[in-house]
Design a protein around this motif. Structure first.
Motif, PDB file in Angstrom:
ATOM      1  N   UNK A 163       0.856  -1.185   0.000  1.00  0.00           N
ATOM      2  CA  UNK A 163       0.000   0.000   0.000  1.00  0.00           C
ATOM      3  C   UNK A 163       0.893   1.235   0.000  1.00  0.00           C
ATOM      4  N   UNK A 164       0.369   2.335  -0.469  1.00  0.00           N
ATOM      5  CA  UNK A 164       1.143   3.567  -0.602  1.00  0.00           C
ATOM      6  C   UNK A 164       1.847   3.962   0.695  1.00  0.00           C
ATOM      7  N   UNK A 165       1.164   3.889   1.826  1.00  0.00           N
ATOM      8  CA  UNK A 165       1.757   4.329   3.093  1.00  0.00           C
ATOM      9  C   UNK A 165       2.873   3.391   3.577  1.00  0.00           C
ATOM     10  N   UNK A 166       2.984   2.200   2.991  1.00  0.00           N
ATOM     11  CA  UNK A 166       4.020   1.240   3.379  1.00  0.00           C
ATOM     12  C   UNK A 166       5.299   1.362   2.549  1.00  0.00           C
ATOM     13  N   UNK A 167       5.283   2.185   1.517  1.00  0.00           N
ATOM     14  CA  UNK A 167       6.408   2.285   0.597  1.00  0.00           C
ATOM     15  C   UNK A 167       7.397   3.342   1.085  1.00  0.00           C
ATOM     16  N   UNK A 168       8.646   2.926   1.235  1.00  0.00           N
ATOM     17  CA  UNK A 168       9.695   3.822   1.718  1.00  0.00           C
ATOM     18  C   UNK A 168      10.200   4.737   0.601  1.00  0.00           C
ATOM     19  N   UNK A 169      10.200   6.052   0.832  1.00  0.00           N
ATOM     20  CA  UNK A 169      10.771   6.952  -0.171  1.00  0.00           C
ATOM     21  C   UNK A 169      12.271   6.707  -0.362  1.00  0.00           C
ATOM     22  N   UNK A 170      12.937   6.172   0.665  1.00  0.00           N
ATOM     23  CA  UNK A 170      14.360   5.848   0.561  1.00  0.00           C
ATOM     24  C   UNK A 170      14.596   4.795  -0.526  1.00  0.00           C
ATOM     25  N   UNK A 171      13.709   3.801  -0.605  1.00  0.00           N
ATOM     26  CA  UNK A 171      13.831   2.762  -1.619  1.00  0.00           C
ATOM     27  C   UNK A 171      13.554   3.324  -3.019  1.00  0.00           C
ATOM     28  N   UNK A 172      12.550   4.151  -3.143  1.00  0.00           N
ATOM     29  CA  UNK A 172      12.234   4.752  -4.453  1.00  0.00           C
ATOM     30  C   UNK A 172      13.402   5.614  -4.932  1.00  0.00           C
ATOM     31  N   UNK A 173      13.979   6.392  -4.021  1.00  0.00           N
ATOM     32  CA  UNK A 173      15.138   7.218  -4.382  1.00  0.00           C
ATOM     33  C   UNK A 173      16.308   6.346  -4.839  1.00  0.00           C
ATOM     34  N   UNK A 174      16.550   5.245  -4.137  1.00  0.00           N
ATOM     35  CA  UNK A 174      17.644   4.345  -4.500  1.00  0.00           C
ATOM     36  C   UNK A 174      17.433   3.751  -5.900  1.00  0.00           C
ATOM     37  N   UNK A 175      16.193   3.399  -6.208  1.00  0.00           N
ATOM     38  CA  UNK A 175      15.900   2.857  -7.536  1.00  0.00           C
ATOM     39  C   UNK A 175      16.259   3.881  -8.616  1.00  0.00           C
ATOM     40  N   UNK A 176      15.820   5.122  -8.454  1.00  0.00           N
ATOM     41  CA  UNK A 176      16.105   6.135  -9.470  1.00  0.00           C
ATOM     42  C   UNK A 176      17.591   6.463  -9.542  1.00  0.00           C
ATOM     43  N   UNK A 177      18.315   6.356  -8.426  1.00  0.00           N
ATOM     44  CA  UNK A 177      19.755   6.639  -8.442  1.00  0.00           C
ATOM     45  C   UNK A 177      20.564   5.513  -9.086  1.00  0.00           C
ATOM     46  N   UNK A 178      20.051   4.298  -9.018  1.00  0.00           N
ATOM     47  CA  UNK A 178      20.809   3.130  -9.466  1.00  0.00           C
ATOM     48  C   UNK A 178      20.498   2.737 -10.903  1.00  0.00           C
ATOM     49  N   UNK A 179      19.261   2.893 -11.312  1.00  0.00           N
ATOM     50  CA  UNK A 179      18.845   2.465 -12.650  1.00  0.00           C
ATOM     51  C   UNK A 179      19.216   3.516 -13.700  1.00  0.00           C
ATOM     52  N   UNK A 180      18.870   3.243 -14.939  1.00  0.00           N
ATOM     53  CA  UNK A 180      19.233   4.109 -16.075  1.00  0.00           C
ATOM     54  C   UNK A 180      20.741   4.341 -16.089  1.00  0.00           C
TER      55      UNK A 180
END
Length: 191
Positions: free
Chosen positions: A28-45
């Motif tokens: 669910x949206x409230x369970x998603x860590x912004x730290x993980x989302x930031x890491x994905x964008x920093x690591x991919x592409x």
């Protein structure tokens, strides 16, 4: 609250968006860590072209492994992950991951015959259900084994005949990518 799955906004961010969709599908949206989302964008592409243009070759398999390792190091995300490569990528493992309530970020070749990441959410005796982050209409894919169904924003937007997916076909099949890989993601036990 669940949020709808996303489409990529460039020609190259399918890996990033598919990873985020895996998390969105499981949490669910409230369970998603912004730290993980930031890491994905920093690591991919992370793949550049020969002229040094950043990200225009998409996301590497190495970046997927880094994200998987990062998820497993952070129990506060409530997720676990595992990368499967080459011979490990088979219908038996895919089936088991889905039976265990996991979701799969899968590398294939798509209808444009380019390396591409999709998310596998379900499978039954006849179909493999995927969310392809590259938006397309029913007329864009001219293959009787693939059905576009864009009305479901929370689960899948394409169905692929299971026998076709399990074949060595050029596109949307288990062996179509040059670097065969899948990243399985699960809610941690008790979550």
């Amino acid at each position: 609250m669940k949020t709808p799955l996303r489409y990529q906004i460039t020609e190259y961010d399918c890996g990033s968006v598919s990873l985020i969709n895996c998390i969105t599908y499981l949490k669910n949206r409230k369970e998603i860590s912004p730290m993980l989302i930031k890491m994905i964008w920093q690591t991919t592409l992370d793949l550049n072209d020969e002229d040094g243009h950043i990200g225009v070759r998409g996301t590497s398999t190495q970046a997927m492994q880094e994200i998987s390792d990062y998820i497993n190091k952070h129990s506060e995300f409530g997720l676990s992950s595992r990368v499967f490569k080459n011979a490990q990528v088979d219908m038996e493992n895919i089936s088991q991951i889905l039976k265990d309530s996991g979701v799969i970020n899968f590398r294939i070749k798509d209808m444009r015959n380019v390396e591409h990441y999709i998310m596998i959410t379900q499978m039954d005796d006849d179909w493999v259900y995927v969310w392809d982050p590259y938006y397309c209409n029913k007329n864009d894919i001219k293959n009787e084994n693939i059905e576009v169904c864009n009305q479901n924003q929370f689960n899948y937007n394409i169905k692929i005949k299971r026998n076709y997916f399990a074949s060595n076909s050029d596109t949307y099949s288990i062996n179509s990518a040059n670097q065969i890989e899948m990243l399985a993601m699960f809610n941690k036990k008790g979550e």
